[in-house]
Design an enzyme around this catalytic site. Structure first.
Site: not given
Length: 213
Positions: A120, A138
DNA sequence: AAAACGGGGGC
DNA sequence: GCCCCAGTTTT
Protein backbone atom coordinates in the site's frame (compact mmCIF):
# COMPACT_ATOMS: atom_id res chain seq x y z
CA UNK A 1 -18.40 1.03 -16.77
CA UNK A 2 -18.04 4.76 -17.34
CA UNK A 3 -14.91 5.29 -15.28
CA UNK A 4 -14.69 9.00 -15.95
CA UNK A 5 -18.17 9.45 -14.50
CA UNK A 6 -17.67 7.09 -11.58
CA UNK A 7 -14.41 8.68 -10.50
CA UNK A 8 -15.83 12.16 -10.89
CA UNK A 9 -18.72 11.38 -8.60
CA UNK A 10 -16.39 10.02 -5.92
CA UNK A 11 -13.95 12.92 -6.26
CA UNK A 12 -16.70 15.51 -6.00
CA UNK A 13 -18.26 14.00 -2.91
CA UNK A 14 -14.88 13.76 -1.19
CA UNK A 15 -14.03 17.33 -2.08
CA UNK A 16 -17.39 18.69 -0.96
CA UNK A 17 -16.88 17.11 2.45
CA UNK A 18 -13.20 17.96 2.85
CA UNK A 19 -11.78 14.49 3.00
CA UNK A 20 -8.42 14.53 4.76
CA UNK A 21 -5.74 13.18 2.46
CA UNK A 22 -2.27 13.26 3.87
CA UNK A 23 -0.38 13.74 0.63
CA UNK A 24 -2.54 16.62 -0.55
CA UNK A 25 -0.35 19.44 -1.90
CA UNK A 26 2.86 17.60 -1.03
CA UNK A 27 5.25 16.70 -3.81
CA UNK A 28 8.53 15.91 -2.03
CA UNK A 29 8.92 12.11 -2.41
CA UNK A 30 10.71 11.87 0.94
CA UNK A 31 7.88 13.57 2.79
CA UNK A 32 5.24 11.56 0.97
CA UNK A 33 7.07 8.36 1.86
CA UNK A 34 7.42 9.30 5.53
CA UNK A 35 3.79 10.39 5.79
CA UNK A 36 2.68 7.20 4.09
CA UNK A 37 4.59 5.14 6.65
CA UNK A 38 3.03 7.17 9.47
CA UNK A 39 -0.40 6.59 7.96
CA UNK A 40 -0.21 2.84 8.44
CA UNK A 41 -3.26 1.80 10.44
CA UNK A 42 -3.85 5.43 11.29
CA UNK A 43 -6.47 7.91 10.15
CA UNK A 44 -5.33 10.64 7.84
CA UNK A 45 -6.20 13.42 10.29
CA UNK A 46 -3.73 12.02 12.82
CA UNK A 47 -1.19 11.38 10.09
CA UNK A 48 -1.34 15.00 8.97
CA UNK A 49 -0.82 16.38 12.47
CA UNK A 50 2.11 14.09 13.18
CA UNK A 51 3.67 14.82 9.79
CA UNK A 52 3.51 18.55 10.36
CA UNK A 53 5.27 18.25 13.71
CA UNK A 54 7.89 15.93 12.28
CA UNK A 55 8.65 17.97 9.18
CA UNK A 56 9.34 21.08 11.23
CA UNK A 57 12.47 19.23 12.35
CA UNK A 58 13.07 16.63 9.68
CA UNK A 59 13.76 17.70 6.11
CA UNK A 60 15.98 14.93 4.77
CA UNK A 61 16.91 11.27 5.24
CA UNK A 62 20.08 12.45 6.98
CA UNK A 63 17.96 14.14 9.65
CA UNK A 64 16.17 10.89 10.43
CA UNK A 65 19.39 8.91 10.43
CA UNK A 66 21.11 11.10 13.01
CA UNK A 67 18.14 11.63 15.35
CA UNK A 68 17.53 9.55 18.43
CA UNK A 69 14.59 7.18 18.25
CA UNK A 70 13.10 8.89 21.30
CA UNK A 71 13.16 12.28 19.57
CA UNK A 72 11.31 10.89 16.58
CA UNK A 73 8.90 9.15 18.92
CA UNK A 74 7.92 12.39 20.62
CA UNK A 75 7.26 14.12 17.33
CA UNK A 76 5.06 11.44 15.82
CA UNK A 77 3.08 10.58 18.94
CA UNK A 78 -0.60 10.22 18.03
CA UNK A 79 -0.25 7.78 15.17
CA UNK A 80 -0.68 4.06 15.72
CA UNK A 81 2.44 2.02 16.47
CA UNK A 82 4.44 5.18 16.96
CA UNK A 83 7.29 3.48 18.83
CA UNK A 84 7.72 0.90 16.08
CA UNK A 85 7.44 3.59 13.47
CA UNK A 86 10.08 5.77 15.14
CA UNK A 87 12.56 2.90 14.91
CA UNK A 88 11.58 2.22 11.34
CA UNK A 89 11.96 5.87 10.36
CA UNK A 90 15.46 6.06 11.79
CA UNK A 91 16.41 2.92 9.92
CA UNK A 92 14.70 4.27 6.82
CA UNK A 93 16.90 7.36 6.97
CA UNK A 94 20.01 5.24 7.33
CA UNK A 95 19.11 2.98 4.43
CA UNK A 96 18.17 5.84 2.13
CA UNK A 97 21.49 7.56 2.87
CA UNK A 98 23.62 4.44 2.53
CA UNK A 99 21.97 2.52 -0.27
CA UNK A 100 19.94 5.00 -2.27
CA UNK A 101 22.06 8.12 -2.27
CA UNK A 102 19.57 9.87 0.01
CA UNK A 103 16.91 9.59 -2.68
CA UNK A 104 13.58 7.84 -2.48
CA UNK A 105 13.64 4.98 -5.00
CA UNK A 106 10.98 4.95 -7.70
CA UNK A 107 10.86 1.19 -8.27
CA UNK A 108 8.38 -1.06 -6.50
CA UNK A 109 10.99 -3.71 -5.64
CA UNK A 110 13.27 -1.12 -4.05
CA UNK A 111 10.50 0.54 -2.09
CA UNK A 112 9.38 -2.81 -0.69
CA UNK A 113 12.83 -3.29 0.86
CA UNK A 114 12.38 -0.23 3.06
CA UNK A 115 11.24 -0.61 6.68
CA UNK A 116 7.56 0.09 7.17
CA UNK A 117 6.85 -0.13 3.46
CA UNK A 118 4.43 -2.73 2.13
CA UNK A 119 2.34 -2.77 -1.03
CA UNK A 120 0.00 0.00 0.00
CA UNK A 121 2.68 2.48 1.04
CA UNK A 122 4.87 1.62 -1.93
CA UNK A 123 2.03 2.20 -4.37
CA UNK A 124 1.06 5.50 -2.76
CA UNK A 125 4.63 6.69 -3.25
CA UNK A 126 4.75 5.51 -6.85
CA UNK A 127 1.46 7.23 -7.65
CA UNK A 128 1.76 10.43 -5.65
CA UNK A 129 5.49 11.11 -5.55
CA UNK A 130 6.45 9.87 -9.00
CA UNK A 131 3.22 10.17 -10.97
CA UNK A 132 3.28 6.51 -11.96
CA UNK A 133 0.21 4.46 -12.68
CA UNK A 134 -0.29 2.52 -9.48
CA UNK A 135 -3.25 1.45 -7.39
CA UNK A 136 -2.69 1.57 -3.64
CA UNK A 137 -5.27 -0.68 -2.05
CA UNK A 138 -6.07 0.24 1.50
CA UNK A 139 -9.21 -0.82 3.35
CA UNK A 140 -11.21 1.97 1.71
CA UNK A 141 -10.35 0.87 -1.81
CA UNK A 142 -10.89 -2.76 -0.89
CA UNK A 143 -14.25 -2.15 0.75
CA UNK A 144 -15.64 0.19 -1.91
CA UNK A 145 -14.56 -1.96 -4.83
CA UNK A 146 -16.41 -4.89 -3.31
CA UNK A 147 -19.47 -2.94 -2.24
CA UNK A 148 -19.93 -1.46 -5.67
CA UNK A 149 -19.54 -4.90 -7.16
CA UNK A 150 -16.51 -3.97 -9.24
CA UNK A 151 -14.65 -6.96 -7.80
CA UNK A 152 -15.34 -9.87 -5.52
CA UNK A 153 -12.17 -10.33 -3.53
CA UNK A 154 -10.99 -11.33 -0.12
CA UNK A 155 -7.55 -9.74 0.14
CA UNK A 156 -6.18 -6.32 -0.85
CA UNK A 157 -3.70 -8.05 -3.16
CA UNK A 158 -6.55 -9.66 -5.07
CA UNK A 159 -8.34 -6.34 -5.23
CA UNK A 160 -5.27 -4.71 -6.70
CA UNK A 161 -4.95 -7.39 -9.36
CA UNK A 162 -8.64 -7.35 -10.27
CA UNK A 163 -8.85 -3.57 -10.43
CA UNK A 164 -5.84 -3.51 -12.71
CA UNK A 165 -7.73 -5.78 -15.09
CA UNK A 166 -10.89 -3.70 -15.29
CA UNK A 167 -9.78 -0.09 -14.75
CA UNK A 168 -8.06 1.59 -17.73
CA UNK A 169 -4.51 2.45 -16.78
CA UNK A 170 -4.91 6.17 -17.19
CA UNK A 171 -7.45 6.14 -14.34
CA UNK A 172 -5.39 4.17 -11.83
CA UNK A 173 -4.07 7.11 -9.90
CA UNK A 174 -7.40 8.89 -9.79
CA UNK A 175 -9.32 5.78 -8.75
CA UNK A 176 -6.90 5.38 -5.95
CA UNK A 177 -7.33 8.86 -4.53
CA UNK A 178 -11.04 9.11 -5.28
CA UNK A 179 -11.92 5.93 -3.40
CA UNK A 180 -9.97 6.93 -0.31
CA UNK A 181 -11.73 10.29 -0.07
CA UNK A 182 -15.07 8.74 -0.90
CA UNK A 183 -14.56 6.05 1.72
CA UNK A 184 -13.81 8.58 4.44
CA UNK A 185 -16.87 10.67 3.74
CA UNK A 186 -19.69 8.61 2.20
CA UNK A 187 -18.93 4.93 1.87
CA UNK A 188 -17.82 4.42 5.45
CA UNK A 189 -17.19 0.97 6.92
CA UNK A 190 -20.09 1.36 9.38
CA UNK A 191 -23.23 3.27 8.51
CA UNK A 192 -22.34 4.31 4.98
CA UNK A 193 -24.41 7.26 3.82
CA UNK A 194 -26.24 5.38 1.08
CA UNK A 195 -29.16 7.82 1.28
CA UNK A 196 -26.81 10.63 0.20
CA UNK A 197 -24.82 8.52 -2.22
CA UNK A 198 -25.04 9.23 -5.93
CA UNK A 199 -23.92 5.69 -6.72
CA UNK A 200 -26.71 3.68 -5.03
CA UNK A 201 -28.35 2.75 -8.32
CA UNK A 202 -25.22 1.10 -9.64
CA UNK A 203 -24.02 -0.24 -6.29
CA UNK A 204 -24.53 -3.86 -5.37
CA UNK A 205 -24.46 -3.04 -1.66
CA UNK A 206 -26.62 0.06 -1.95
CA UNK A 207 -29.27 -1.75 -3.98
CA UNK A 208 -29.42 -4.60 -1.49
CA UNK A 209 -30.11 -2.05 1.25
CA UNK A 210 -32.88 -0.39 -0.73
CA UNK A 211 -34.62 -3.73 -1.12
CA UNK A 212 -34.86 -3.81 2.66
CA UNK A 213 -31.76 -5.63 3.79
C1' DA B 1 -2.95 -18.10 6.25
C1' DA B 2 -3.09 -16.17 10.54
C1' DA B 3 -1.82 -13.50 14.22
C1' DA B 4 0.74 -9.84 16.54
C1' DC B 5 1.62 -5.21 16.82
C1' DG B 6 -0.65 0.18 19.66
C1' DG B 7 -3.26 4.23 19.70
C1' DG B 8 -7.38 7.09 18.83
C1' DG B 9 -12.24 8.15 17.92
C1' DG B 10 -17.36 7.30 18.07
C1' DC B 11 -21.17 5.96 20.50
C1' DG C 1 -15.92 1.80 28.78
C1' DC C 2 -16.43 -1.09 24.93
C1' DC C 3 -16.23 -1.56 20.00
C1' DC C 4 -14.33 -0.42 15.70
C1' DC C 5 -10.84 1.49 12.43
C1' DA C 6 -6.23 1.09 10.09
C1' DG C 7 -1.01 -2.19 6.95
C1' DT C 8 3.25 -4.41 7.89
C1' DT C 9 5.84 -7.99 9.71
C1' DT C 10 6.47 -12.37 11.64
C1' DT C 11 5.14 -17.08 12.69
Amino acid sequence: MDWEWLINVMENEAKKRNAAVFWKSERDPFKILVSAILSTRTRDEATIEASERLFRVVKTPEDLARMKVEEIEKLIRGVGFYREKAKKLKKLGEILVKEFNSRVPDKLEDLLKLPGVGRKVANVVLAEAFGKEAIAVDTHVHRISNRLGLVETKTPEETEEELKKIVPKKYWRRVNKAMVGFGQTICKPIKPKCNECKLVEICKYGKSLLKGG
